[in-house]
Scaffold this active site. Structure first.
Site, PDB file in Angstrom:
ATOM      1  N   GLU A   9      -9.708   5.723   3.293  1.00 50.87           N
ATOM      2  CA  GLU A   9     -10.504   4.644   3.878  1.00 50.87           C
ATOM      3  C   GLU A   9      -9.555   3.493   4.173  1.00 50.87           C
ATOM      4  O   GLU A   9      -8.478   3.417   3.592  1.00 50.87           O
ATOM      5  CB  GLU A   9     -11.565   4.167   2.883  1.00 50.87           C
ATOM      6  CG  GLU A   9     -11.060   3.185   1.810  1.00 50.87           C
ATOM      7  CD  GLU A   9     -10.003   3.760   0.867  1.00 50.87           C
ATOM      8  OE1 GLU A   9      -9.930   4.996   0.749  1.00 50.87           O
ATOM      9  OE2 GLU A   9      -9.250   2.965   0.268  1.00 50.87           O
ATOM     10  N   SER A  62       1.683  -9.738  -0.718  1.00 52.84           N
ATOM     11  CA  SER A  62       1.349  -8.309  -0.669  1.00 52.84           C
ATOM     12  C   SER A  62       1.572  -7.662   0.686  1.00 52.84           C
ATOM     13  O   SER A  62       1.764  -6.453   0.774  1.00 52.84           O
ATOM     14  CB  SER A  62      -0.101  -8.101  -1.106  1.00 52.84           C
ATOM     15  OG  SER A  62      -0.967  -8.879  -0.305  1.00 52.84           O
ATOM     16  N   LYS A 114       0.816  -1.223   0.000  1.00 53.95           N
ATOM     17  CA  LYS A 114       0.000   0.000   0.000  1.00 53.95           C
ATOM     18  C   LYS A 114       0.847   1.268   0.000  1.00 53.95           C
ATOM     19  O   LYS A 114       0.403   2.314  -0.469  1.00 53.95           O
ATOM     20  CB  LYS A 114      -0.930   0.000   1.214  1.00 53.95           C
ATOM     21  CG  LYS A 114      -1.992  -1.096   1.189  1.00 53.95           C
ATOM     22  CD  LYS A 114      -3.000  -0.885   0.079  1.00 53.95           C
ATOM     23  CE  LYS A 114      -4.135  -1.902   0.107  1.00 53.95           C
ATOM     24  NZ  LYS A 114      -5.017  -1.775  -1.072  1.00 53.95           N
TER      25      LYS A 114
END
Lengths: 399, 267
Positions: free
Chosen positions: A113, A380, A91
């Protein structure tokens, strides 16, 4: 080649677009202009590359999981180690890009969010580093199951606002973030965390995440002298998967597999597999696959992994599905837990529950392939945030 | 002439500001909607917006979010909303009825089918909150094939180019959103409202309705000085939520009378 996509109207074939209230249309146009300008000029990319290297720790390693490979007895499994990036997940790649863009647009305030909290932590981190005010919307249910990340965000100076509407998860957090953005659009950038939402988000987030696939492609060529047979990644909104797939799009020999969350099973109705079990519709500004009832009301998703617990999916994935470029499968909570423990025990790596979905499917796939084959998996994120959930789930099973 | 055009022509002739009243179909129940719409009209509503509930109403503040949620719990679908409009016509309601909602439920019903059925039951138009002009062509075509107006929204952030774009597509009236924000009653109207409405006026001859944040008689009067009509939604939804169930019809009628200045506030 999807470098030409999305088209001028923000569409990937029939999917994407800008289905938002009028008040946001000028902000989307401003964002697209700022993004295209930033990309065209030299300084933005130079600054971003430097931060990706010195701050986020890129390039992340590509790791041959030899004990896992041996254990399965089939294809060689390579892990793209996004779990080793700063903040523990991919991210950060997108948060850095959009944070710099917010600065460039002169917007001092950022809203975001978060589901699992990984994007919220990445946004809070980047805002702290760039001196931006940060408000993170998070569903009440997710705050409960991801307490560690809530504390991290607060430590980083972000305000975490609980969302009590709807299913109290990621979908509702996005609704609230959009409502905040609608209200404060002059001063605020919405740092959306996945390849979802109205154009230009799916394109922009894809571009920022493409560093994953671009690096992995280069690293694998160096290690093996060839490209993988399969590229596998988990899909909630789908940003790590697009980041892995997109730079390999033109490499026709590489098969893409996106792994969605089947929750308690596709037939149970409690899952988050929009591509496998949904149909096209409009949510959060884009036309894409969507879990919905006959009347067009969006269904509540379910997954053990908060980051996959989303009833929609990025429009580029919908396009890949329709065109057949990628295949989408679904893995249950139970199977994801197996993937989770498998990687812990064979490799000493604790994966995020999101990534554990991809691990499980990659393991099943590798077993059936010859030892010459190569499976590239996007790991990830790291799983520290999920320890309590896994402890509960494994405890329940043994009792 | 359409019912919407007629209504604005009459408002002009009577030199009156129109009240466009919104409520969510099925809040608190479908039976209540069938009683509340006539009460609003008796109280002074010139046009009624029937809210089609959606699971993810991202332009709504707390009041309409709540009413939508409650309506969904009652099983209200676009199909139920069409039935309600049909029943209102059968009861003798003659004012324009406009469905207001979000795009996905209409897509799921089928755009052409929904417009066809809406025209059949006597509805006059649609407002779709998350459908900007760029994405509106399929629905606009379906509306026009069935004699319905697609009502477009403009916001204070809309550039002159966007106002021009909407002016070229709009029919019925133009809905000016008073604030950059979500729906919900507010204390004051924004100071820049009249310059925004004037900016829109320069591009279109259509009537203008102003909505979002309007709740008090002084707001209604202020909007009347710059626009043809005021849209009131959240304040009506709040009135319904506040009232004792046995008195809701009377309260809502009285609210419409007071806000339009037909009756002086008793409190």
């Amino acid at each position: 080649m999807t470098d030409t996509l999305p088209d001028a109207r923000g569409r990937f074939g029939a999917f994407g677009g800008q289905y938002v209230p009028e008040v946001l249309m000028p902000a989307l146009a401003q964002l697209e202009d700022a993004y295209r300008e930033a990309r065209a000029g030299g300084m933005f990319q130079i600054t971003l590359d430097a931060l990706l290297r010195d701050y986020a720790g890129r390039p992340t390693p590509l790791y041959l999981a030899s004990r896992l490979t041996e254990h399965l007895g089939g294809a060689r499994i390579y892990l793209k180690r996004e779990d080793l990036a700063h903040t523990g997940a991919h991210k950060i790649n997108n948060a850095l890009g959009q944070g710099l863009l917010a600065k460039r647009m002169g917007k001092p305030r950022v809203v975001a969010e978060t589901g699992a909290g990984q994007h919220g932590v990445a946004a809070a981190t980047v805002c702290a580093m760039l001196g931006l005010e940060c408000v993170v919307y998070m569903g009440q249910e997710d705050i409960r199951r991801q307490a560690l990340n809530v504390f991290r965000m607060r430590l980083l100076g972000a305000e975490v606002r609980p969302v009590d509407s709807g299913s109290r998860t990621l979908k509702d957090a996005i609704n609230e973030a959009i409502r905040d953005w609608v209200t404060n659009v002059e001063s605020t950038h919405y740092l959306l965390g996945s390849v979802v939402g109205p154009h230009p988000y799916p394109m922009m987030v894809r571009d920022f995440q493409s560093v994953i696939g671009a690096e992995a492609r280069q690293q694998l060529l160096e290690a093996e002298g060839r490209l993988p047979d399969y590229a596998v990644a988990c899909v909630g909104g789908g940003s790590n998967a697009i980041g892995l797939f997109h730079p390999l799009y033109a490499d026709d020999s590489v098969r893409f597999i996106g792994v969605e969350a089947a929750g308690k099973g596709l037939s149970s109705g409690h899952h988050a597999a929009s591509l496998a079990a949904g149909r096209p519709g409009v949510l959060h500004g884009a036309m894409s696959y969507l879990l919905q009832d006959d009347a067009g009301q969006v269904s509540e998703a379910h997954s053990i992994s908060a980051g996959l617990d989303y009833p929609g999916v990025g429009p580029e994935h919908a396009f890949y599905k329709e065109s057949g470029r990628a295949q989408y499968v679904a893995v249950t909570d139970e199977q994801a837990l197996q993937g989770f423990t498998l990687l812990c025990e064979t490799e000493g790596i604790i994966p995020a529950l999101e990534s554990a979905h991809a691990i499980y499917h990659a393991a099943e796939l590798a077993k059936r392939l010859s030892q010459d084959a190569i499976v590239l998996v996007c790991l990830s994120g790291r799983g520290d945030k999920d320890i309590d959930i896994v402890a509960d789930a494994l405890g329940e099973r043994s009792s | 002439m359409s019912r919407i055009d007629d209504t604005f022509a009459r408002l002009r002739a009577e030199r009156r500001t129109g009240l466009v009243a919104f409520l969510t179909v099925g809040h608190p129940s479908v039976e209540d909607t069938l009683r509340l719409v006539p009460a609003l009209i008796e109280g002074g509503a010139d046009i009624v917006e029937l809210g089609v509930p959606f699971s993810d109403p991202l332009a709504e503040g707390p009041s309409i979010q709540r009413s939508s949620h409650q309506a969904l719990l009652q099983g209200v679908t676009p199909g139920v909303c069409l039935e309600v409009a049909g029943k209102l016509r059968a009861q003798g309601v003659t004012v324009p009825l406009i469905f207001m909602g979000y795009y996905n439920p209409l897509l799921a019903y089928g755009l052409e089918d929904f417009c066809h059925d809406a025209a059949q039951v006597g509805a006059d138009g649609l407002i779709v909150v998350d459908l900007p002009p760029e994405e509106s062509h399929p629905l606009r075509d379906a509306c026009h094939r069935n004699g319905l107006d697609l009502i477009y929204l403009l916001a204070p952030t809309s550039t002159d180019e966007r106002i021009e774009l909407v002016a070229g597509l709009a029919s019925g009236f133009v809905y000016c959103v008073s604030v950059t924000g979500v729906t919900g009653a507010r204390e004051e109207l924004p100071k820049a409202l009249s310059s925004f409405v004037n900016r829109v006026r320069a591009h279109t001859a259509l009537p203008i309705a102003v909505g979002f944040g309007i709740s008090k008689p002084k707001h209604f009067r202020a909007v009347g000085r710059i626009a043809e009509a005021a849209v009131i939604g959240s304040a009506i939804v709040d009135e319904i939520d506040r009232s004792d169930p046995s008195q809701t019809v009377g309260k809502v009628k009285r609210y419409a009378e007071v806000v339009t200045g037909r009756r002086r506030a008793a409190r």
